[in-house]
Design a protein around this motif. Sequence first.
Motif, PDB file in Angstrom:
ATOM      1  N   GLY A 334      -2.438  20.452  -5.564  1.00 40.63           N
ATOM      2  CA  GLY A 334      -1.506  19.352  -5.734  1.00 40.63           C
ATOM      3  C   GLY A 334      -1.382  18.456  -4.530  1.00 40.63           C
ATOM      4  N   GLN A 335      -2.386  18.489  -3.621  1.00 42.91           N
ATOM      5  CA  GLN A 335      -2.313  17.689  -2.400  1.00 42.91           C
ATOM      6  C   GLN A 335      -3.678  17.088  -2.079  1.00 42.91           C
ATOM      7  N   PHE A 336      -3.677  16.036  -1.262  1.00 41.41           N
ATOM      8  CA  PHE A 336      -4.934  15.551  -0.688  1.00 41.41           C
ATOM      9  C   PHE A 336      -4.669  14.905   0.663  1.00 41.41           C
ATOM     10  N   ARG A 337      -5.743  14.772   1.435  1.00 41.67           N
ATOM     11  CA  ARG A 337      -5.711  14.059   2.710  1.00 41.67           C
ATOM     12  C   ARG A 337      -6.601  12.839   2.569  1.00 41.67           C
ATOM     13  N   LEU A 338      -6.082  11.687   2.980  1.00 40.77           N
ATOM     14  CA  LEU A 338      -6.816  10.439   2.840  1.00 40.77           C
ATOM     15  C   LEU A 338      -7.049   9.848   4.216  1.00 40.77           C
ATOM     16  N   GLU A 339      -8.322   9.581   4.541  1.00 36.78           N
ATOM     17  CA  GLU A 339      -8.666   8.974   5.823  1.00 36.78           C
ATOM     18  C   GLU A 339      -9.206   7.567   5.582  1.00 36.78           C
ATOM     19  N   PHE A 340      -8.460   6.569   6.041  1.00 41.13           N
ATOM     20  CA  PHE A 340      -8.895   5.189   5.886  1.00 41.13           C
ATOM     21  C   PHE A 340      -9.971   4.844   6.916  1.00 41.13           C
ATOM     22  N   ASP A 341     -10.865   3.948   6.536  1.00 43.40           N
ATOM     23  CA  ASP A 341     -11.876   3.485   7.480  1.00 43.40           C
ATOM     24  C   ASP A 341     -11.223   2.728   8.635  1.00 43.40           C
ATOM     25  N   GLN A 342     -10.193   1.954   8.320  1.00 47.50           N
ATOM     26  CA  GLN A 342      -9.470   1.179   9.325  1.00 47.50           C
ATOM     27  C   GLN A 342      -7.994   1.566   9.295  1.00 47.50           C
ATOM     28  N   PRO A 343      -7.321   1.587  10.446  1.00 49.87           N
ATOM     29  CA  PRO A 343      -5.891   1.911  10.452  1.00 49.87           C
ATOM     30  C   PRO A 343      -5.099   0.973   9.539  1.00 49.87           C
ATOM     31  N   GLN A 344      -4.099   1.535   8.866  1.00 52.25           N
ATOM     32  CA  GLN A 344      -3.280   0.779   7.919  1.00 52.25           C
ATOM     33  C   GLN A 344      -1.870   0.589   8.460  1.00 52.25           C
ATOM     34  N   ARG A 345      -1.270  -0.541   8.133  1.00 49.93           N
ATOM     35  CA  ARG A 345       0.054  -0.856   8.644  1.00 49.93           C
ATOM     36  C   ARG A 345       1.145  -0.140   7.843  1.00 49.93           C
ATOM     37  N   ALA A 346       1.879   0.717   8.501  1.00 47.21           N
ATOM     38  CA  ALA A 346       3.111   1.340   8.006  1.00 47.21           C
ATOM     39  C   ALA A 346       2.992   2.041   6.652  1.00 47.21           C
ATOM     40  N   PRO A 347       2.000   2.931   6.468  1.00 47.06           N
ATOM     41  CA  PRO A 347       2.087   3.798   5.285  1.00 47.06           C
ATOM     42  C   PRO A 347       3.324   4.685   5.430  1.00 47.06           C
ATOM     43  N   THR A 348       4.137   4.783   4.391  1.00 45.92           N
ATOM     44  CA  THR A 348       5.486   5.326   4.544  1.00 45.92           C
ATOM     45  C   THR A 348       5.748   6.493   3.612  1.00 45.92           C
ATOM     46  N   PRO A 349       6.240   7.634   4.119  1.00 43.49           N
ATOM     47  CA  PRO A 349       6.611   8.746   3.240  1.00 43.49           C
ATOM     48  C   PRO A 349       7.578   8.299   2.143  1.00 43.49           C
ATOM     49  N   GLY A 350       7.339   8.822   0.943  1.00 46.76           N
ATOM     50  CA  GLY A 350       8.133   8.445  -0.221  1.00 46.76           C
ATOM     51  C   GLY A 350       7.432   7.441  -1.105  1.00 46.76           C
ATOM     52  N   GLN A 351       6.525   6.657  -0.517  1.00 46.78           N
ATOM     53  CA  GLN A 351       5.783   5.673  -1.300  1.00 46.78           C
ATOM     54  C   GLN A 351       4.570   6.329  -1.956  1.00 46.78           C
ATOM     55  N   ALA A 352       4.032   5.664  -2.963  1.00 44.01           N
ATOM     56  CA  ALA A 352       2.845   6.175  -3.648  1.00 44.01           C
ATOM     57  C   ALA A 352       1.581   5.706  -2.936  1.00 44.01           C
ATOM     58  N   VAL A 353       0.571   6.563  -2.926  1.00 42.26           N
ATOM     59  CA  VAL A 353      -0.772   6.157  -2.524  1.00 42.26           C
ATOM     60  C   VAL A 353      -1.665   6.376  -3.739  1.00 42.26           C
ATOM     61  N   VAL A 354      -2.330   5.322  -4.177  1.00 46.92           N
ATOM     62  CA  VAL A 354      -3.116   5.354  -5.412  1.00 46.92           C
ATOM     63  C   VAL A 354      -4.576   5.086  -5.076  1.00 46.92           C
ATOM     64  N   ASP A 359     -12.640  -0.423 -10.903  1.00 50.65           N
ATOM     65  CA  ASP A 359     -11.389  -0.772 -11.576  1.00 50.65           C
ATOM     66  C   ASP A 359     -10.723   0.439 -12.228  1.00 50.65           C
ATOM     67  N   VAL A 360     -11.231   1.640 -11.923  1.00 52.77           N
ATOM     68  CA  VAL A 360     -10.701   2.875 -12.506  1.00 52.77           C
ATOM     69  C   VAL A 360      -9.756   3.560 -11.520  1.00 52.77           C
ATOM     70  N   VAL A 361      -8.591   3.975 -12.021  1.00 53.89           N
ATOM     71  CA  VAL A 361      -7.656   4.750 -11.197  1.00 53.89           C
ATOM     72  C   VAL A 361      -8.141   6.198 -11.154  1.00 53.89           C
ATOM     73  N   LEU A 362      -8.525   6.643  -9.964  1.00 56.60           N
ATOM     74  CA  LEU A 362      -8.956   8.028  -9.807  1.00 56.60           C
ATOM     75  C   LEU A 362      -7.761   8.983  -9.902  1.00 56.60           C
ATOM     76  N   GLY A 363      -6.673   8.589  -9.259  1.00 57.90           N
ATOM     77  CA  GLY A 363      -5.458   9.400  -9.243  1.00 57.90           C
ATOM     78  C   GLY A 363      -4.541   8.891  -8.143  1.00 57.90           C
ATOM     79  N   GLY A 364      -3.529   9.666  -7.828  1.00 63.19           N
ATOM     80  CA  GLY A 364      -2.605   9.244  -6.774  1.00 63.19           C
ATOM     81  C   GLY A 364      -1.591  10.326  -6.483  1.00 63.19           C
ATOM     82  N   GLY A 365      -0.744  10.068  -5.493  1.00 64.60           N
ATOM     83  CA  GLY A 365       0.283  11.027  -5.111  1.00 64.60           C
ATOM     84  C   GLY A 365       1.353  10.341  -4.289  1.00 64.60           C
ATOM     85  N   THR A 366       2.302  11.140  -3.806  1.00 64.26           N
ATOM     86  CA  THR A 366       3.395  10.645  -2.989  1.00 64.26           C
ATOM     87  C   THR A 366       3.103  10.942  -1.528  1.00 64.26           C
ATOM     88  N   ILE A 367       3.211   9.933  -0.684  1.00 67.77           N
ATOM     89  CA  ILE A 367       2.960  10.125   0.746  1.00 67.77           C
ATOM     90  C   ILE A 367       4.047  11.038   1.330  1.00 67.77           C
TER      91      ILE A 367
END
Length: 371
Positions: A334-354, A359-367
Amino acid sequence: MRDDMTEAQNTKRPGALIAMSGGVDSSVAAWLMQQAGYDCTGITMRLTRNETLGQSGFHTCCSEKDIEDAAEVAFAMDIPYEVLDFTADFREKIIEKFIRVYEMGGTPNPCIDCNRYMKFDHLLRWAESHGMEYVVTGHYARVEQDEATGRWLLKKGLDEGKDQSYVLYNLTQEQLAHVRLPLGGLHKAEVREIAEKQHFINARKHDSQDICFVPDGDYARFMEDFTGKHYPAGDFLDENGKKVGTHNGAVRYTIGQRKGLGLAMGAPVYVCAKDMQANTVTVGPEENLFDRIVYADEVNWIAIPELTAPLRVTARTRYHQTEQAATVYPAGEGQFRLEFDQPQRAPTPGQAVVLYQGDVVLGGGTIVAVE
């Protein structure tokens, strides 16, 4: 006679519950399903009984004005229409969770929770119990079945500016099999044109923008009114832990915020961290907001049954963010780790990462954490 009855049964039109919010999108979705030969019933969910929450009508959903508009469209289409009272569940699953996440220092996404717990849980069960096969909404996204695997896929809406696949990532295979999204292949202008041709009362109605239970946007005041609590003032700290000012309660600030801090520090500063137990808000330069690694839980996979090896994806950590290239790694059940190629501005706990592949949604979770 028996042959006639059998033939009538075999030609019975499939039933579709139309989730009618009172807006133009769900109204046109209802009309399209009716034109496609479905036996439609319009349903509006009453989510709150506090009349003051829906006064603006044109910028929130599920207000009294919205119920009136939905009823009028259903009447014009000559389809059955009901209002279902879900106020108790909405209070527990949406409002109370919203408050809980803010009090823990996160930033909640109540619209995603509403889709998950209300529209595609309660409404699907209600439809099933009343002999209907599908729940239909006015979301701009597409549902298709993969012929090769048999899995149901969630895809972006063709109108890139209106695509709502991000807020639907929680849909399960069972739900997707019984969900229809007839606006996924249309652009907003086309939807309004259909509504005008049908003389729908809401053809030019503004889209809902605000959290429906906080129509004035002052969520902290709403939380205090709802809970009876007072969120006390505390210290603003700089990146070295030195006090640089006094804030009005840590819940009132979100990661990445610049405006409304009331600090004069010689250069722009942003909210970089919050310690809810100590009631402190740490501020610093914008470069301190950028992170490359995001951890997520409560993960829902759509295009794949599970993640067993690293995958290249694109990802959004905000609703209207441009997708960013990344690699997703398994990180426990029920978890994953996501490593962006470039740093992202203010990814925030509680928000969704999709996560997307094309154009296909692979899946997502809550940060839950970033680094």
